[in-house]
Design an enzyme around this catalytic site. Sequence first.
Site, PDB file in Angstrom:
ATOM      1  CB  THR A  20      15.124  31.452  -0.420  1.00  0.00           C
ATOM      2  OG1 THR A  20      15.272  29.109   0.428  1.00  0.00           O
ATOM      3  CG2 THR A  20      16.357  31.531  -0.884  1.00  0.00           C
ATOM      4  CB  THR A 270       4.904   5.976 -12.164  1.00  0.00           C
ATOM      5  OG1 THR A 270       6.676   5.231 -12.349  1.00  0.00           O
ATOM      6  CG2 THR A 270       5.541   6.873 -12.885  1.00  0.00           C
TER       7      THR A 270
END
Length: 334
Positions: A20, A270
Amino acid sequence: MNPSTYPGAQHVMVLYTGGTIGMQASADGLAPASGFDVRMRAYLDSQPGLVLPAWRFREMAPLIDSANMTPDYWQRLREAVVEAVEVQGCDSVLILHGTDTLAYSAAAMSFQLLGLRAPVVFTGSMLPAGVPDSDAWENLSGALLALGQGLAPGVHLYFHGELLAPTRCAKIRSFGRHPFAALKRNGGGARAEAIPAGLDYRQARQLAKVGVLPLFPGIGAELLDGVLDSGIQALVLECFGSGTGPSDNPAFLASLRRAQEQGIVVVAVTQCHEGGVELDIYEAGSRLRGVGVLSGGGMTREAAFGKLNALLGAGLESAEVRRLVELDLCGELS
């Protein structure tokens, strides 16, 4: 990090990958654009109060939206960093990169550049340079200032005045000036006393094939089998909580056992933003370890993915890869 204990950069190589920060409008929306070095120099020249290190510029090819980043591109980026430092005499490197996969690339480069005695900083922006309220110039000049003040060797992520450890952070927002955050992870491992054989930044790398699979309620063995049969060498398994999964599903566990027998390295991380994997707390976790799943401790998805690409790309045997997964190499488990 205490910048004052390290010499400031004198000669910075800026590697521009697209993203960007340098995008301009096209018929189909914002797209990567060449010539960012001219715009960068014009802006910095307009800021006489900034005391920055000397810099040179290299445009990578192709310029990409970071949604199109690949491990193959990482190899070219690693080679460009090494060339800048060892051939062109630069003492530091600034990499301009799109934010969507910036955390992946910065984490991956942390493992690809083990032992490099120069700081490497990743930055980018949420809005293109030149548009109202853009964060592009503040991030670019801030990263150069940080390098000029002195950073430790290794890879850093700089955004909105903050330096982050790439192996401990992630992009958590798709808006605003603070898209990245350090995740509060725990579950560490012993720190490697030296760079393991084969992982020095000078070593040639080959492409590895690593997959990522998030668990969800009701996931079956057929989906896992499809991923395992796709030719991958390793799998990041995003588990529930502290490392649990469908442990009462015999077919699912059998698939994971088959993966171990075939030499596919499966590492549990996790899905939670905070905490880490401890496979022995619950039966639903210990059964995963029983079929060969390794604990990723507090590693982020990005760090685990980059680490496995580096370990397998170095041509290490499966047993050595499994040993090093649970050994802290550059702060990913500390």
